[in-house]
Structure formats: structure tokens, C-alpha cells
Write an enzyme that holds these catalytic residues in place. Structure first.
Site, PDB file in Angstrom:
ATOM      1  N   HIS A  26       0.910  -1.144  -0.108  1.00 47.55           N
ATOM      2  CA  HIS A  26      -0.255   0.160  -0.214  1.00 47.55           C
ATOM      3  C   HIS A  26       0.912   1.339  -0.018  1.00 47.55           C
ATOM      4  CE1 HIS A  26      -2.985  -2.972   1.781  1.00 47.55           C
ATOM      5  NE2 HIS A  26      -3.565  -2.345   0.849  1.00 47.55           N
ATOM      6  N   HIS A  33      -4.167  -6.564  -6.335  1.00 48.22           N
ATOM      7  CA  HIS A  33      -4.008  -7.697  -5.320  1.00 48.22           C
ATOM      8  C   HIS A  33      -5.525  -7.884  -4.817  1.00 48.22           C
ATOM      9  CE1 HIS A  33      -3.665  -4.131  -2.726  1.00 48.22           C
ATOM     10  NE2 HIS A  33      -4.375  -4.779  -1.698  1.00 48.22           N
ATOM     11  N   CYS A  68     -13.539  -5.426   5.663  1.00 46.56           N
ATOM     12  CA  CYS A  68     -12.649  -5.617   4.292  1.00 46.56           C
ATOM     13  C   CYS A  68     -11.411  -6.304   5.121  1.00 46.56           C
ATOM     14  CB  CYS A  68     -12.006  -4.301   3.799  1.00 46.56           C
ATOM     15  SG  CYS A  68     -13.572  -3.475   3.379  1.00 46.56           S
ATOM     16  N   HIS A  70      -7.878  -9.150   3.530  1.00 42.15           N
ATOM     17  CA  HIS A  70      -6.854  -9.950   2.350  1.00 42.15           C
ATOM     18  C   HIS A  70      -6.944 -11.232   2.783  1.00 42.15           C
ATOM     19  CE1 HIS A  70      -5.509  -5.628   2.561  1.00 42.15           C
ATOM     20  NE2 HIS A  70      -5.398  -5.755   1.310  1.00 42.15           N
ATOM     21  N   GLU A  88     -11.794  -8.437  13.375  1.00 41.36           N
ATOM     22  CA  GLU A  88     -12.084  -6.913  13.638  1.00 41.36           C
ATOM     23  C   GLU A  88     -13.368  -6.553  14.360  1.00 41.36           C
ATOM     24  OE1 GLU A  88     -11.815  -4.840  10.047  1.00 41.36           O
ATOM     25  OE2 GLU A  88     -10.457  -5.958   9.353  1.00 41.36           O
ATOM     26  N   TYR A 105     -11.437  -2.203  -7.634  1.00 44.03           N
ATOM     27  CA  TYR A 105     -11.569  -0.622  -7.778  1.00 44.03           C
ATOM     28  C   TYR A 105      -9.944  -0.273  -7.431  1.00 44.03           C
ATOM     29  CZ  TYR A 105     -10.543  -0.673  -2.790  1.00 44.03           C
ATOM     30  OH  TYR A 105      -9.955  -0.884  -1.513  1.00 44.03           O
ATOM     31  N   GLU A 115      -5.017   2.343  -3.026  1.00 41.67           N
ATOM     32  CA  GLU A 115      -5.494   1.104  -3.025  1.00 41.67           C
ATOM     33  C   GLU A 115      -5.836   0.712  -4.341  1.00 41.67           C
ATOM     34  OE1 GLU A 115      -5.922  -1.255  -1.034  1.00 41.67           O
ATOM     35  OE2 GLU A 115      -6.693  -0.717   1.058  1.00 41.67           O
ATOM     36  N   GLU A 117      -7.556  -3.011  -5.778  1.00 37.91           N
ATOM     37  CA  GLU A 117      -8.114  -4.373  -5.304  1.00 37.91           C
ATOM     38  C   GLU A 117      -8.829  -4.966  -6.140  1.00 37.91           C
ATOM     39  OE1 GLU A 117      -7.263  -3.699  -0.523  1.00 37.91           O
ATOM     40  OE2 GLU A 117      -9.359  -3.532  -1.181  1.00 37.91           O
ATOM     41  N   TRP A 162     -14.307   2.677  -2.009  1.00 38.24           N
ATOM     42  CA  TRP A 162     -14.686   1.500  -2.539  1.00 38.24           C
ATOM     43  C   TRP A 162     -16.179   1.178  -2.049  1.00 38.24           C
ATOM     44  CZ3 TRP A 162     -10.923   2.060   1.332  1.00 38.24           C
ATOM     45  CH2 TRP A 162     -11.241   1.660   2.511  1.00 38.24           C
TER      46      TRP A 162
END
Length: 194
Positions: A26, A33, A68, A70, A88, A105, A115, A117, A162
Site C-alpha cells: 500500500h 491484489h 474488509c 485480504h 475485527e 477498484y 488502494e 484491489e 470502495w
């Protein structure tokens, strides 16, 4: 001792082309990614919104969708969604539903951080309140989906970039988020079909 989290790098067709440490991807030259976004609802169709912790690298303090993250290399996206919801927000989910399999996006912060992704979107339904992890989440709030969607579509709600792009696509699926059609995992990008 923990090691740095790896993210899956992908090409424009959604094929995995390698991995990189999350901390390194980032910046001003963020490579495409694999990631995910999730929207958590309660039985009344209210959506759980979260404010990103103020020390996050990207969009600190911004309001956004529920969670959100990964996936780790070879981790199924549904498992990654459940893992991050637990970490989270302290939420345990029995299942997550794929809603937008091909969302992607690119967004640039005022400081030049990017960003970029390939970010399938998921829905989860819970019966419990969130317990935010302050390392990730500043605060949370529940909002009726109709009110939230209208606020985003009208530009009245200040929301992450996003989420601003996802909400119009989600709104086209119908007014009741609990009735949105579930997409086929076969429609996911190749890197996300593990």
C-alpha cells in the site's frame, strides 16, 4: 512471534501472479491484489458500518462497510471473511454469501497512497452486537439499509471510496439486502477460487 501477513498479487484477468508482504503493497505504486469486502446485516436488514481506526494506512478514520481484508495465500475467501469478522468485530458467522464476485477498484488518497484491489463482496447475517477491535475499528453503528444506500447514492454520506462504488451495484440487486441473489463461486476471479 508473528510474521508479516502476505497478500496475493493478481493480474488484470484475476490470476494469481505471486505474493507480497501486506506492509509493502500500500503506497503510491500499489499493485493489483486480492481482497474482499463484507456487509454484515441483522435480521431487520440493518447494515453494520464501521469507522476505520485512525492509525490505518489507508483511509484512516473513514466510515465504510462492515469489514474488509485480504485472504492469505491459498485461503478460501469465505474463510478469510469469517476470520476477519471475528478478529475485527468479534462476530461469529455461520456462513457468508458471495454477492459481487468481480468487484474491483482503484482509489488514491490525498497523500498519494493507492488502494488497488480485486475485491469480491460478501454478505453475512448476525444476531449479535459487534465488539470492535481498536487496532482495526474506531467505532461501529447500525443503519437501516434503505437509509444508508440512499445516503451514499445521494452523496450525503461521506464513505470510503470502495463502499461508494459498491453500494450502487448492491442497490441494483433489490431493496431487501437479505433477499439479494447469491452469486456463483464459479464467477470469482481465478485467484479467488481456492
Amino acid at each position: 512471534m508473528t510474521t508479516d501477513e502476505l497478500v496475493v498479487l493478481v493480474d488484470g484477468e484475476g490470476n494469481a501472479i505471486g505474493t507480497a508482504p501486506k506492509k509493502s503493497v500500500h503506497g503510491p505504486e500499489t499493485p493489483l491484489h486480492l481482497a474482499f469486502s463484507s456487509y454484515v446485516f441483522d435480521a431487520e436488514g440493518r447494515v453494520l458500518l464501521s469507522r476505520r481506526a485512525s492509525h490505518k494506512t489507508t483511509w484512516p478514520g473513514a466510515w465504510t462497510n462492515s469489514c474488509c481484508g485480504h485472504p492469505m495465500p491459498s485461503e478460501p475467501l469465505t474463510s478469510a471473511v469469517a476470520r476477519r469478522l471475528s478478529y475485527e468485530l468479534g462476530l461469529s458467522v455461520a456462513r457468508v454469501d458471495l454477492i459481487l464476485p468481480r468487484f474491483a477498484y482503484r482509489a488514491v488518497m490525498d497523500n498519494g497512497t493507492v488502494e488497488h484491489e480485486l475485491c469480491p463482496v460478501y454478505r453475512a447475517v448476525v444476531a449479535a452486537d459487534a465488539v470492535p477491535n481498536p487496532d482495526e475499528v474506531g467505532e461501529v453503528t447500525w443503519m437501516p439499509w434503505k437509509e444508508f444506500a440512499e445516503g451514499v447514492l445521494s452523496g450525503e454520506l461521506d464513505i470510503s471510496p470502495w463502499c461508494r462504488e459498491q453500494v450502487p451495484q448492491l442497490a441494483r440487486l433489490g431493496p431487501d439486502p437479505l433477499a439479494w441473489p447469491i452469486a456463483s463461486p464459479a464467477d470469482l476471479p481465478p485467484a479467488a477460487r481456492s
